[in-house]
Design a protein around this motif. Sequence first.
Motif, mmCIF file in Angstrom:
data_model
loop_
_atom_site.group_PDB
_atom_site.id
_atom_site.type_symbol
_atom_site.label_atom_id
_atom_site.label_comp_id
_atom_site.label_asym_id
_atom_site.label_seq_id
_atom_site.Cartn_x
_atom_site.Cartn_y
_atom_site.Cartn_z
ATOM 1 N N PRO A 101 0.833 -1.206 0.000
ATOM 2 C CA PRO A 101 0.000 0.000 0.000
ATOM 3 C C PRO A 101 0.867 1.255 0.000
ATOM 4 C CG PRO A 101 0.192 -0.820 2.226
ATOM 5 C CD PRO A 101 0.954 -1.788 1.351
ATOM 6 N N VAL A 102 0.226 2.407 -0.090
ATOM 7 C CA VAL A 102 0.966 3.675 -0.060
ATOM 8 C C VAL A 102 1.338 3.984 1.384
ATOM 9 C CG1 VAL A 102 0.932 6.133 -0.563
ATOM 10 C CG2 VAL A 102 -0.218 4.535 -2.103
ATOM 11 N N MET A 103 2.615 3.805 1.702
ATOM 12 C CA MET A 103 3.096 4.145 3.037
ATOM 13 C C MET A 103 4.353 5.012 2.967
ATOM 14 S SD MET A 103 4.480 0.394 4.186
ATOM 15 C CE MET A 103 5.608 -0.565 3.151
ATOM 16 N N ASP A 104 4.753 5.360 1.722
ATOM 17 C CA ASP A 104 5.899 6.259 1.567
ATOM 18 C C ASP A 104 5.687 7.140 0.341
ATOM 19 O OD1 ASP A 104 6.511 4.533 -0.622
ATOM 20 O OD2 ASP A 104 7.700 3.262 0.697
ATOM 21 N N LYS A 105 6.552 8.109 0.167
ATOM 22 C CA LYS A 105 6.395 9.099 -0.899
ATOM 23 C C LYS A 105 7.764 9.524 -1.400
ATOM 24 C CE LYS A 105 4.163 12.188 -3.389
ATOM 25 N NZ LYS A 105 5.283 12.285 -4.345
ATOM 26 N N PRO A 127 8.987 7.950 4.479
ATOM 27 C CA PRO A 127 7.788 7.423 5.140
ATOM 28 C C PRO A 127 6.723 8.519 5.287
ATOM 29 C CG PRO A 127 9.769 6.863 6.380
ATOM 30 C CD PRO A 127 10.172 7.866 5.341
ATOM 31 N N ILE A 128 5.483 8.194 4.956
ATOM 32 C CA ILE A 128 4.390 9.141 5.153
ATOM 33 C C ILE A 128 4.344 9.536 6.628
ATOM 34 C CG2 ILE A 128 1.889 9.461 5.073
ATOM 35 C CD1 ILE A 128 3.081 9.280 2.302
ATOM 36 N N GLY A 129 4.227 10.813 6.893
ATOM 37 C CA GLY A 129 4.137 11.291 8.270
ATOM 38 C C GLY A 129 5.450 11.744 8.872
ATOM 39 N N ALA A 130 6.583 11.456 8.188
ATOM 40 C CA ALA A 130 7.868 11.964 8.674
ATOM 41 C C ALA A 130 7.865 13.484 8.602
ATOM 42 C CB ALA A 130 9.009 11.386 7.844
ATOM 43 N N SER A 131 8.565 14.124 9.517
ATOM 44 C CA SER A 131 8.576 15.586 9.542
ATOM 45 C C SER A 131 9.499 16.143 8.459
ATOM 46 C CB SER A 131 9.040 16.099 10.910
ATOM 47 O OG SER A 131 10.418 15.810 11.108
ATOM 48 N N ILE A 132 9.222 17.360 8.050
ATOM 49 C CA ILE A 132 10.077 18.049 7.080
ATOM 50 C C ILE A 132 11.506 18.121 7.611
ATOM 51 C CG2 ILE A 132 10.550 20.324 6.083
ATOM 52 C CD1 ILE A 132 7.521 20.648 5.761
ATOM 53 N N ASP A 182 -1.627 0.584 20.744
ATOM 54 C CA ASP A 182 -1.575 -0.520 19.779
ATOM 55 C C ASP A 182 -0.201 -0.611 19.125
ATOM 56 O OD1 ASP A 182 -4.177 -1.161 20.278
ATOM 57 O OD2 ASP A 182 -4.982 -0.440 18.365
ATOM 58 N N LYS A 183 0.279 -1.826 18.935
ATOM 59 C CA LYS A 183 1.482 -2.062 18.159
ATOM 60 C C LYS A 183 1.077 -2.198 16.687
ATOM 61 C CE LYS A 183 4.532 -2.548 21.570
ATOM 62 N NZ LYS A 183 5.747 -1.709 21.709
ATOM 63 N N VAL A 184 1.776 -1.508 15.807
ATOM 64 C CA VAL A 184 1.448 -1.565 14.381
ATOM 65 C C VAL A 184 2.704 -1.855 13.576
ATOM 66 C CG1 VAL A 184 -0.529 0.002 14.567
ATOM 67 C CG2 VAL A 184 1.745 0.941 14.105
ATOM 68 N N GLN A 185 2.498 -2.365 12.380
ATOM 69 C CA GLN A 185 3.603 -2.642 11.477
ATOM 70 C C GLN A 185 3.457 -1.801 10.217
ATOM 71 O OE1 GLN A 185 3.230 -6.942 10.988
ATOM 72 N NE2 GLN A 185 4.958 -7.250 12.376
ATOM 73 N N ALA A 186 4.577 -1.485 9.591
ATOM 74 C CA ALA A 186 4.553 -0.714 8.352
ATOM 75 C C ALA A 186 3.676 -1.435 7.324
ATOM 76 C CB ALA A 186 5.961 -0.531 7.810
ATOM 77 N N GLY A 187 2.763 -0.677 6.719
ATOM 78 C CA GLY A 187 1.861 -1.246 5.729
ATOM 79 C C GLY A 187 0.522 -1.661 6.292
ATOM 80 N N GLN A 188 0.390 -1.668 7.630
ATOM 81 C CA GLN A 188 -0.880 -2.048 8.254
ATOM 82 C C GLN A 188 -1.902 -0.938 8.083
ATOM 83 O OE1 GLN A 188 -0.529 -3.364 12.362
ATOM 84 N NE2 GLN A 188 -2.580 -2.617 12.850
ATOM 85 N N CYS A 219 -8.142 4.171 2.184
ATOM 86 C CA CYS A 219 -7.539 3.752 3.449
ATOM 87 C C CYS A 219 -6.204 4.473 3.685
ATOM 88 C CB CYS A 219 -7.303 2.245 3.446
ATOM 89 S SG CYS A 219 -8.821 1.260 3.415
ATOM 90 N N ILE A 220 -5.796 4.511 4.943
ATOM 91 C CA ILE A 220 -4.511 5.076 5.342
ATOM 92 C C ILE A 220 -3.724 3.983 6.065
ATOM 93 C CG2 ILE A 220 -3.353 6.845 6.734
ATOM 94 C CD1 ILE A 220 -4.846 8.125 4.484
ATOM 95 N N HIS A 221 -2.406 3.943 5.829
ATOM 96 C CA HIS A 221 -1.587 2.860 6.363
ATOM 97 C C HIS A 221 -0.428 3.390 7.202
ATOM 98 C CE1 HIS A 221 -3.677 1.385 2.810
ATOM 99 N NE2 HIS A 221 -3.657 0.200 3.378
ATOM 100 N N ALA A 222 0.016 2.563 8.145
ATOM 101 C CA ALA A 222 1.201 2.901 8.941
ATOM 102 C C ALA A 222 2.424 2.903 8.036
ATOM 103 C CB ALA A 222 1.380 1.889 10.065
ATOM 104 N N SER A 223 3.312 3.841 8.276
ATOM 105 C CA SER A 223 4.519 3.944 7.454
ATOM 106 C C SER A 223 5.751 3.384 8.149
ATOM 107 C CB SER A 223 4.771 5.404 7.078
ATOM 108 O OG SER A 223 4.922 6.212 8.238
ATOM 109 N N VAL A 224 5.620 3.070 9.434
ATOM 110 C CA VAL A 224 6.738 2.519 10.214
ATOM 111 C C VAL A 224 6.196 1.476 11.185
ATOM 112 C CG1 VAL A 224 8.151 4.626 10.119
ATOM 113 C CG2 VAL A 224 6.504 4.321 11.983
ATOM 114 N N ASP A 225 7.098 0.606 11.666
ATOM 115 C CA ASP A 225 6.763 -0.260 12.796
ATOM 116 C C ASP A 225 6.827 0.586 14.061
ATOM 117 O OD1 ASP A 225 6.784 -2.341 10.979
ATOM 118 O OD2 ASP A 225 8.784 -3.042 11.536
ATOM 119 N N GLY A 226 5.870 0.394 14.958
ATOM 120 C CA GLY A 226 5.931 1.182 16.182
ATOM 121 C C GLY A 226 4.677 1.058 17.026
#
Length: 448
Positions: free
Chosen positions: A159-163, A180-185, A408-414, A426-433
Amino acid sequence: MEIKALKQILQDSGIVGAGGAGFPTYAKLDERAEVILLNCAECEPLLQLHKQLLEQKAEEILETFAMIAQTVGAKEAIIGVKKEYKATIKAINRYIDAYPNMRVQLLDGVYPMGDEVVLIYEATGKVVRPGGLPIEEGIAVFNVETVYNVYRAVNEGTPVMDKLVSVVGEVKRPVTLRVPIGASIKEVVAQAGGVTTKEPAYLVGGPMMGFLADEMDPVTKTTNAIIVLDESHTLVQRKNKNSAIELKRAASACCQCECCTALCPRHALGHPIEPHLFMRSAANRDFQNTNVFINTLFCSSCGICENFACPQGLSPRTLIAEYKAGLRAAGVKVPADVEASPVQLSREYRKVPEKRLEARLGLTKYAEMPAPLDESAFAFQSGKKTKVKILLSQHIGAPAQANVKVGDKVQAGQCIATTGKGLSVCIHASVDGTVKKVTDRFVEIVAE
Protein backbone atom coordinates in the motif's frame (compact mmCIF):
# COMPACT_ATOMS: atom_id res chain seq x y z
CA MET A 1 -8.28 -7.46 -14.46
CA GLU A 2 -11.92 -6.56 -13.87
CA ILE A 3 -12.44 -2.85 -13.24
CA LYS A 4 -14.33 -3.47 -9.98
CA ALA A 5 -11.53 -5.63 -8.59
CA LEU A 6 -8.84 -3.11 -9.53
CA LYS A 7 -10.83 -0.27 -7.97
CA GLN A 8 -11.06 -2.20 -4.72
CA ILE A 9 -7.31 -2.85 -4.66
CA LEU A 10 -6.53 0.83 -5.25
CA GLN A 11 -8.97 2.04 -2.60
CA ASP A 12 -7.75 -0.48 -0.03
CA SER A 13 -4.13 0.40 -0.85
CA GLY A 14 -4.72 4.11 -0.29
CA ILE A 15 -3.64 5.17 -3.79
CA VAL A 16 -4.33 8.81 -4.68
CA GLY A 17 -2.83 11.26 -7.16
CA ALA A 18 0.76 11.58 -5.99
CA GLY A 19 0.83 15.35 -6.26
CA GLY A 20 -1.69 18.15 -6.54
CA ALA A 21 -4.93 17.62 -4.65
CA GLY A 22 -4.68 13.85 -4.21
CA PHE A 23 -7.76 12.68 -6.10
CA PRO A 24 -8.47 9.00 -5.21
CA THR A 25 -7.18 6.97 -8.15
CA TYR A 26 -9.87 4.30 -8.01
CA ALA A 27 -12.45 6.95 -8.92
CA LYS A 28 -10.55 7.70 -12.16
CA LEU A 29 -11.05 4.15 -13.44
CA ASP A 30 -13.97 4.77 -15.78
CA GLU A 31 -15.11 2.82 -18.81
CA ARG A 32 -15.85 6.12 -20.57
CA ALA A 33 -12.09 6.69 -20.87
CA GLU A 34 -11.10 6.28 -24.51
CA VAL A 35 -7.64 7.72 -23.85
CA ILE A 36 -5.46 7.46 -20.78
CA LEU A 37 -2.60 9.89 -20.36
CA LEU A 38 0.58 9.47 -18.29
CA ASN A 39 1.78 12.81 -16.95
CA CYS A 40 5.58 13.07 -16.89
CA ALA A 41 5.80 16.84 -17.27
CA GLU A 42 7.04 17.87 -13.80
CA CYS A 43 4.65 20.82 -13.60
CA GLU A 44 6.76 22.86 -11.17
CA PRO A 45 10.36 24.09 -11.56
CA LEU A 46 12.98 22.11 -9.55
CA LEU A 47 10.84 18.94 -9.35
CA GLN A 48 12.57 15.84 -10.67
CA LEU A 49 10.99 12.74 -9.15
CA HIS A 50 8.64 11.72 -11.99
CA LYS A 51 11.23 11.76 -14.75
CA GLN A 52 13.70 9.97 -12.45
CA LEU A 53 11.19 7.29 -11.46
CA LEU A 54 10.06 6.67 -15.04
CA GLU A 55 13.68 6.38 -16.15
CA GLN A 56 14.48 3.78 -13.48
CA LYS A 57 11.18 1.87 -13.49
CA ALA A 58 10.08 2.21 -17.11
CA GLU A 59 9.30 -1.48 -17.58
CA GLU A 60 7.07 -1.73 -14.52
CA ILE A 61 5.31 1.58 -15.18
CA LEU A 62 4.58 0.90 -18.85
CA GLU A 63 3.32 -2.60 -18.01
CA THR A 64 0.96 -1.15 -15.41
CA PHE A 65 -0.14 1.71 -17.65
CA ALA A 66 -1.07 -0.82 -20.34
CA MET A 67 -2.96 -2.87 -17.75
CA ILE A 68 -4.99 0.20 -16.73
CA ALA A 69 -5.78 0.92 -20.38
CA GLN A 70 -6.97 -2.65 -20.90
CA THR A 71 -9.03 -2.59 -17.70
CA VAL A 72 -11.00 0.54 -18.62
CA GLY A 73 -11.11 -0.35 -22.33
CA ALA A 74 -9.14 2.68 -23.52
CA LYS A 75 -8.23 2.75 -27.20
CA GLU A 76 -5.01 4.67 -26.70
CA ALA A 77 -2.42 5.21 -23.97
CA ILE A 78 -0.27 8.35 -24.28
CA ILE A 79 2.90 9.14 -22.35
CA GLY A 80 3.39 12.89 -22.07
CA VAL A 81 7.07 13.65 -21.45
CA LYS A 82 9.16 16.77 -21.95
CA LYS A 83 11.63 16.74 -24.83
CA GLU A 84 14.59 17.53 -22.61
CA TYR A 85 14.09 14.38 -20.49
CA LYS A 86 16.35 12.43 -22.85
CA ALA A 87 17.33 9.64 -20.43
CA THR A 88 13.68 9.07 -19.56
CA ILE A 89 12.65 8.95 -23.23
CA LYS A 90 15.44 6.46 -23.93
CA ALA A 91 14.16 4.24 -21.11
CA ILE A 92 10.59 4.41 -22.44
CA ASN A 93 11.72 3.44 -25.93
CA ARG A 94 13.28 0.22 -24.62
CA TYR A 95 9.84 -1.17 -23.76
CA ILE A 96 7.13 0.73 -25.62
CA ASP A 97 7.21 -1.47 -28.74
CA ALA A 98 5.50 -4.19 -26.71
CA TYR A 99 2.39 -2.01 -26.48
CA PRO A 100 0.94 -1.17 -29.92
CA ASN A 101 -1.74 1.16 -28.53
CA MET A 102 0.78 3.25 -26.59
CA ARG A 103 2.66 6.29 -27.89
CA VAL A 104 4.91 9.08 -26.61
CA GLN A 105 3.88 12.73 -26.85
CA LEU A 106 6.94 14.99 -26.62
CA LEU A 107 6.21 18.22 -24.78
CA ASP A 108 7.84 21.66 -24.74
CA GLY A 109 9.76 22.75 -21.65
CA VAL A 110 7.21 25.36 -20.61
CA TYR A 111 5.18 26.07 -17.50
CA PRO A 112 2.60 24.82 -16.53
CA MET A 113 2.83 21.85 -18.91
CA GLY A 114 1.92 19.47 -16.09
CA ASP A 115 -1.44 21.18 -15.57
CA GLU A 116 -4.01 18.55 -16.48
CA VAL A 117 -6.01 20.81 -18.80
CA VAL A 118 -2.90 22.07 -20.61
CA LEU A 119 -1.42 18.58 -20.93
CA ILE A 120 -4.65 17.17 -22.39
CA TYR A 121 -4.72 19.85 -25.07
CA GLU A 122 -1.06 19.33 -25.96
CA ALA A 123 -1.43 15.55 -26.18
CA THR A 124 -4.88 15.20 -27.75
CA GLY A 125 -6.00 18.59 -29.06
CA LYS A 126 -9.10 18.44 -26.84
CA VAL A 127 -10.18 21.26 -24.52
CA VAL A 128 -11.70 20.27 -21.18
CA ARG A 129 -14.84 22.26 -20.45
CA PRO A 130 -14.31 25.12 -17.94
CA GLY A 131 -14.93 23.59 -14.54
CA GLY A 132 -15.32 20.16 -16.12
CA LEU A 133 -13.51 16.87 -15.65
CA PRO A 134 -11.24 15.17 -18.21
CA ILE A 135 -13.53 12.13 -18.33
CA GLU A 136 -16.16 14.30 -20.04
CA GLU A 137 -13.77 14.30 -23.00
CA GLY A 138 -13.14 10.57 -22.64
CA ILE A 139 -9.72 11.08 -21.00
CA ALA A 140 -8.21 9.99 -17.69
CA VAL A 141 -4.86 11.36 -16.49
CA PHE A 142 -2.43 9.66 -14.10
CA ASN A 143 0.99 10.83 -13.00
CA VAL A 144 4.06 8.62 -13.00
CA GLU A 145 4.36 7.92 -9.29
CA THR A 146 0.66 7.10 -9.06
CA VAL A 147 1.00 4.43 -11.75
CA TYR A 148 4.06 3.00 -10.00
CA ASN A 149 2.04 2.85 -6.78
CA VAL A 150 -0.59 0.87 -8.71
CA TYR A 151 2.17 -1.52 -9.82
CA ARG A 152 3.32 -2.01 -6.23
CA ALA A 153 -0.22 -2.59 -4.98
CA VAL A 154 -1.18 -5.08 -7.70
CA ASN A 155 2.10 -6.99 -7.99
CA GLU A 156 3.60 -6.72 -4.51
CA GLY A 157 0.59 -6.07 -2.28
CA THR A 158 2.28 -2.88 -1.06
CA PRO A 159 0.00 0.00 0.00
CA VAL A 160 0.97 3.67 -0.06
CA MET A 161 3.10 4.15 3.04
CA ASP A 162 5.90 6.26 1.57
CA LYS A 163 6.40 9.10 -0.90
CA LEU A 164 9.12 10.22 -3.29
CA VAL A 165 10.21 13.76 -2.38
CA SER A 166 12.76 16.02 -4.08
CA VAL A 167 14.74 17.92 -1.43
CA VAL A 168 16.45 20.88 -3.09
CA GLY A 169 17.56 24.47 -2.56
CA GLU A 170 19.68 25.47 0.41
CA VAL A 171 20.70 21.94 1.41
CA LYS A 172 24.11 20.29 1.40
CA ARG A 173 23.14 17.33 -0.79
CA PRO A 174 20.11 17.86 -3.07
CA VAL A 175 18.42 14.49 -3.45
CA THR A 176 15.16 12.72 -4.25
CA LEU A 177 14.21 10.35 -1.42
CA ARG A 178 11.61 7.72 -0.62
CA VAL A 179 10.16 9.06 2.62
CA PRO A 180 7.79 7.42 5.14
CA ILE A 181 4.39 9.14 5.15
CA GLY A 182 4.14 11.29 8.27
CA ALA A 183 7.87 11.96 8.67
CA SER A 184 8.58 15.59 9.54
CA ILE A 185 10.08 18.05 7.08
CA LYS A 186 12.98 18.43 9.51
CA GLU A 187 13.73 14.70 9.36
CA VAL A 188 13.56 14.69 5.57
CA VAL A 189 15.85 17.69 5.16
CA ALA A 190 18.37 16.01 7.48
CA GLN A 191 18.67 13.22 4.89
CA ALA A 192 19.89 15.86 2.43
CA GLY A 193 22.74 16.79 4.75
CA GLY A 194 20.88 19.59 6.50
CA VAL A 195 20.36 23.23 5.58
CA THR A 196 23.04 25.67 4.41
CA THR A 197 21.40 28.88 5.58
CA LYS A 198 20.89 30.32 9.06
CA GLU A 199 17.26 31.29 8.56
CA PRO A 200 15.64 28.56 6.45
CA ALA A 201 12.12 28.64 5.06
CA TYR A 202 10.48 25.45 3.80
CA LEU A 203 8.45 25.64 0.60
CA VAL A 204 6.43 22.47 0.09
CA GLY A 205 5.11 21.35 -3.30
CA GLY A 206 6.81 23.73 -5.70
CA PRO A 207 7.91 27.36 -6.10
CA MET A 208 4.78 28.46 -7.97
CA MET A 209 1.88 26.63 -6.34
CA GLY A 210 3.50 25.39 -3.15
CA PHE A 211 3.07 26.72 0.38
CA LEU A 212 5.32 27.63 3.28
CA ALA A 213 5.38 25.02 6.03
CA ASP A 214 6.83 24.51 9.49
CA GLU A 215 9.78 22.15 9.86
CA MET A 216 7.66 19.83 12.02
CA ASP A 217 4.84 19.50 9.47
CA PRO A 218 4.43 15.95 8.12
CA VAL A 219 5.00 14.56 4.64
CA THR A 220 1.74 13.46 2.98
CA LYS A 221 0.83 11.42 -0.10
CA THR A 222 0.92 14.61 -2.20
CA THR A 223 4.27 16.06 -1.03
CA ASN A 224 6.38 16.23 -4.20
CA ALA A 225 9.15 18.53 -3.05
CA ILE A 226 10.66 20.38 -0.12
CA ILE A 227 12.48 23.50 -1.31
CA VAL A 228 14.70 25.09 1.33
CA LEU A 229 15.26 28.82 0.85
CA ASP A 230 16.54 31.64 2.99
CA GLU A 231 13.79 33.68 4.61
CA SER A 232 15.00 36.71 2.66
CA HIS A 233 14.44 35.03 -0.71
CA THR A 234 11.98 36.82 -3.01
CA LEU A 235 9.73 33.76 -3.25
CA VAL A 236 9.43 33.49 0.51
CA GLN A 237 8.60 37.18 0.76
CA ARG A 238 5.88 36.78 -1.85
CA LYS A 239 4.36 33.80 -0.06
CA ASN A 240 4.18 35.90 3.11
CA LYS A 241 2.27 38.77 1.52
CA ASN A 242 -0.63 40.37 3.36
CA SER A 243 -3.77 40.19 1.22
CA ALA A 244 -5.24 43.44 2.56
CA ILE A 245 -2.06 45.31 1.68
CA GLU A 246 -1.91 43.63 -1.75
CA LEU A 247 -5.45 44.78 -2.50
CA LYS A 248 -4.47 48.36 -1.70
CA ARG A 249 -1.37 48.02 -3.88
CA ALA A 250 -3.58 46.81 -6.72
CA ALA A 251 -5.82 49.87 -6.31
CA SER A 252 -2.86 52.20 -6.58
CA ALA A 253 -0.58 50.43 -9.06
CA CYS A 254 -2.58 48.16 -11.42
CA CYS A 255 -2.39 49.85 -14.83
CA GLN A 256 -4.64 47.32 -16.62
CA CYS A 257 -1.87 46.34 -19.01
CA GLU A 258 -3.57 42.91 -19.28
CA CYS A 259 -0.25 41.00 -19.16
CA CYS A 260 -1.70 38.69 -16.50
CA THR A 261 -4.60 37.70 -18.75
CA ALA A 262 -2.46 37.54 -21.90
CA LEU A 263 -0.15 34.94 -20.33
CA CYS A 264 -2.84 33.00 -18.42
CA PRO A 265 -2.69 29.39 -19.77
CA ARG A 266 -6.34 28.63 -18.99
CA HIS A 267 -7.49 31.87 -20.65
CA ALA A 268 -5.48 30.93 -23.76
CA LEU A 269 -7.47 27.68 -23.93
CA GLY A 270 -10.75 29.60 -23.90
CA HIS A 271 -11.62 29.42 -20.19
CA PRO A 272 -13.36 32.59 -18.91
CA ILE A 273 -10.72 33.63 -16.40
CA GLU A 274 -9.43 37.20 -16.87
CA PRO A 275 -7.18 38.26 -13.98
CA HIS A 276 -6.92 41.88 -15.15
CA LEU A 277 -10.70 42.35 -14.92
CA PHE A 278 -10.72 40.76 -11.49
CA MET A 279 -7.95 43.11 -10.32
CA ARG A 280 -9.86 46.10 -11.62
CA SER A 281 -13.13 45.10 -9.94
CA ALA A 282 -11.62 43.91 -6.65
CA ALA A 283 -9.31 46.90 -6.23
CA ASN A 284 -12.14 49.37 -6.88
CA ARG A 285 -14.82 47.38 -5.06
CA ASP A 286 -16.86 47.29 -8.23
CA PHE A 287 -19.39 44.46 -7.90
CA GLN A 288 -21.65 45.37 -10.81
CA ASN A 289 -20.44 42.44 -12.91
CA THR A 290 -20.49 39.44 -10.57
CA ASN A 291 -19.21 37.13 -13.32
CA VAL A 292 -15.76 38.66 -12.89
CA PHE A 293 -15.67 37.16 -9.39
CA ILE A 294 -17.51 33.91 -10.13
CA ASN A 295 -15.08 33.24 -12.97
CA THR A 296 -12.22 33.11 -10.45
CA LEU A 297 -13.45 29.55 -9.80
CA PHE A 298 -11.93 28.61 -13.18
CA CYS A 299 -8.44 29.72 -12.08
CA SER A 300 -5.88 26.88 -11.77
CA SER A 301 -3.71 28.93 -9.35
CA CYS A 302 -0.62 28.31 -11.52
CA GLY A 303 0.80 31.69 -10.44
CA ILE A 304 2.05 32.94 -13.82
CA CYS A 305 0.07 36.16 -13.41
CA GLU A 306 1.73 36.89 -10.08
CA ASN A 307 5.25 35.49 -10.38
CA PHE A 308 6.00 36.12 -14.05
CA ALA A 309 3.54 38.32 -15.95
CA CYS A 310 2.81 41.37 -13.78
CA PRO A 311 5.32 44.20 -14.37
CA GLN A 312 4.21 45.87 -11.12
CA GLY A 313 4.80 42.83 -8.91
CA LEU A 314 1.14 42.64 -7.89
CA SER A 315 -0.61 39.53 -6.58
CA PRO A 316 -3.54 38.40 -8.77
CA ARG A 317 -3.16 34.73 -7.83
CA THR A 318 -3.12 35.40 -4.08
CA LEU A 319 -6.17 37.65 -4.23
CA ILE A 320 -8.05 35.32 -6.59
CA ALA A 321 -7.37 32.39 -4.25
CA GLU A 322 -8.82 34.36 -1.36
CA TYR A 323 -11.96 35.24 -3.32
CA LYS A 324 -12.33 31.62 -4.48
CA ALA A 325 -12.17 30.42 -0.89
CA GLY A 326 -14.80 32.98 0.09
CA LEU A 327 -17.13 31.91 -2.71
CA ARG A 328 -16.81 28.24 -1.78
CA ALA A 329 -17.40 29.01 1.90
CA ALA A 330 -20.58 30.80 0.85
CA GLY A 331 -21.74 27.74 -1.07
CA VAL A 332 -21.09 29.11 -4.56
CA LYS A 333 -20.28 26.28 -6.95
CA VAL A 334 -18.44 26.26 -10.27
CA PRO A 335 -20.97 27.09 -13.01
CA ALA A 336 -21.81 23.94 -14.98
CA ASP A 337 -23.09 25.56 -18.17
CA VAL A 338 -20.01 27.52 -19.28
CA GLU A 339 -18.52 26.67 -22.66
CA ALA A 340 -14.93 27.38 -23.66
CA SER A 341 -14.19 30.03 -26.26
CA PRO A 342 -11.99 29.05 -29.23
CA VAL A 343 -8.34 28.41 -28.38
CA GLN A 344 -6.39 31.60 -28.99
CA LEU A 345 -4.07 31.64 -32.01
CA SER A 346 -1.52 33.59 -29.97
CA ARG A 347 -1.25 30.78 -27.41
CA GLU A 348 1.87 29.26 -29.00
CA TYR A 349 3.73 32.55 -28.62
CA ARG A 350 2.72 33.14 -25.01
CA LYS A 351 4.04 30.01 -23.37
CA VAL A 352 6.37 30.57 -20.41
CA PRO A 353 9.80 28.88 -20.87
CA GLU A 354 10.92 27.04 -17.75
CA LYS A 355 14.44 28.46 -17.84
CA ARG A 356 13.18 32.03 -17.97
CA LEU A 357 10.74 31.29 -15.17
CA GLU A 358 13.49 29.82 -12.98
CA ALA A 359 15.62 32.91 -13.61
CA ARG A 360 12.72 35.23 -12.78
CA LEU A 361 12.12 33.34 -9.54
CA GLY A 362 15.80 33.42 -8.55
CA LEU A 363 16.09 29.63 -8.71
CA THR A 364 18.60 29.08 -11.54
CA LYS A 365 21.47 28.03 -9.28
CA TYR A 366 19.28 25.40 -7.61
CA ALA A 367 17.96 24.10 -10.95
CA GLU A 368 21.52 23.41 -12.06
CA MET A 369 22.19 21.15 -9.06
CA PRO A 370 21.41 17.44 -9.64
CA ALA A 371 19.11 15.78 -7.11
CA PRO A 372 19.60 12.07 -7.86
CA LEU A 373 17.00 9.50 -6.89
CA ASP A 374 18.13 7.58 -3.80
CA GLU A 375 15.76 4.78 -2.78
CA SER A 376 17.90 3.44 0.04
CA ALA A 377 16.22 2.95 3.41
CA PHE A 378 15.19 6.18 5.12
CA ALA A 379 17.36 6.65 8.23
CA PHE A 380 15.75 8.61 11.04
CA GLN A 381 18.13 10.72 13.14
CA SER A 382 19.91 8.44 15.59
CA GLY A 383 19.56 8.76 19.33
CA LYS A 384 16.07 10.22 19.22
CA LYS A 385 12.59 8.87 19.73
CA THR A 386 11.18 9.22 16.28
CA LYS A 387 7.50 9.65 15.57
CA VAL A 388 5.43 9.99 12.44
CA LYS A 389 2.22 12.01 12.23
CA ILE A 390 -0.06 10.44 9.63
CA LEU A 391 -2.94 12.68 8.57
CA LEU A 392 -6.32 11.04 7.98
CA SER A 393 -7.18 13.44 5.17
CA GLN A 394 -4.50 13.35 2.49
CA HIS A 395 -6.89 13.26 -0.44
CA ILE A 396 -9.95 14.92 -1.95
CA GLY A 397 -13.09 13.53 -0.34
CA ALA A 398 -14.00 12.17 3.09
CA PRO A 399 -11.22 11.66 5.65
CA ALA A 400 -10.35 8.08 6.58
CA GLN A 401 -11.57 6.79 9.96
CA ALA A 402 -8.92 5.60 12.43
CA ASN A 403 -9.26 1.95 13.44
CA VAL A 404 -6.40 1.84 15.98
CA LYS A 405 -6.13 3.11 19.55
CA VAL A 406 -3.38 4.47 21.78
CA GLY A 407 -0.96 1.72 22.80
CA ASP A 408 -1.58 -0.52 19.78
CA LYS A 409 1.48 -2.06 18.16
CA VAL A 410 1.45 -1.56 14.38
CA GLN A 411 3.60 -2.64 11.48
CA ALA A 412 4.55 -0.71 8.35
CA GLY A 413 1.86 -1.25 5.73
CA GLN A 414 -0.88 -2.05 8.25
CA CYS A 415 -4.21 -0.30 7.66
CA ILE A 416 -4.67 2.20 10.50
CA ALA A 417 -7.69 4.04 9.05
CA THR A 418 -10.52 2.70 6.90
CA THR A 419 -12.39 4.61 4.21
CA GLY A 420 -14.83 7.32 5.18
CA LYS A 421 -18.29 7.66 3.66
CA GLY A 422 -18.23 8.60 0.00
CA LEU A 423 -15.02 9.34 -1.90
CA SER A 424 -12.22 8.08 0.36
CA VAL A 425 -9.26 5.69 0.68
CA CYS A 426 -7.54 3.75 3.45
CA ILE A 427 -4.51 5.08 5.34
CA HIS A 428 -1.59 2.86 6.36
CA ALA A 429 1.20 2.90 8.94
CA SER A 430 4.52 3.94 7.45
CA VAL A 431 6.74 2.52 10.21
CA ASP A 432 6.76 -0.26 12.80
CA GLY A 433 5.93 1.18 16.18
CA THR A 434 3.39 2.04 18.88
CA VAL A 435 0.38 4.30 18.47
CA LYS A 436 0.92 7.31 20.70
CA LYS A 437 -2.03 9.53 19.79
CA VAL A 438 -5.27 9.26 17.83
CA THR A 439 -7.53 12.19 16.89
CA ASP A 440 -10.10 12.83 14.18
CA ARG A 441 -7.29 14.46 12.17
CA PHE A 442 -4.25 12.20 12.56
CA VAL A 443 -2.63 9.10 14.02
CA GLU A 444 0.77 9.52 15.68
CA ILE A 445 3.13 6.53 15.86
CA VAL A 446 6.40 6.28 17.80
CA ALA A 447 8.77 4.33 15.58
CA GLU A 448 10.71 1.35 16.86
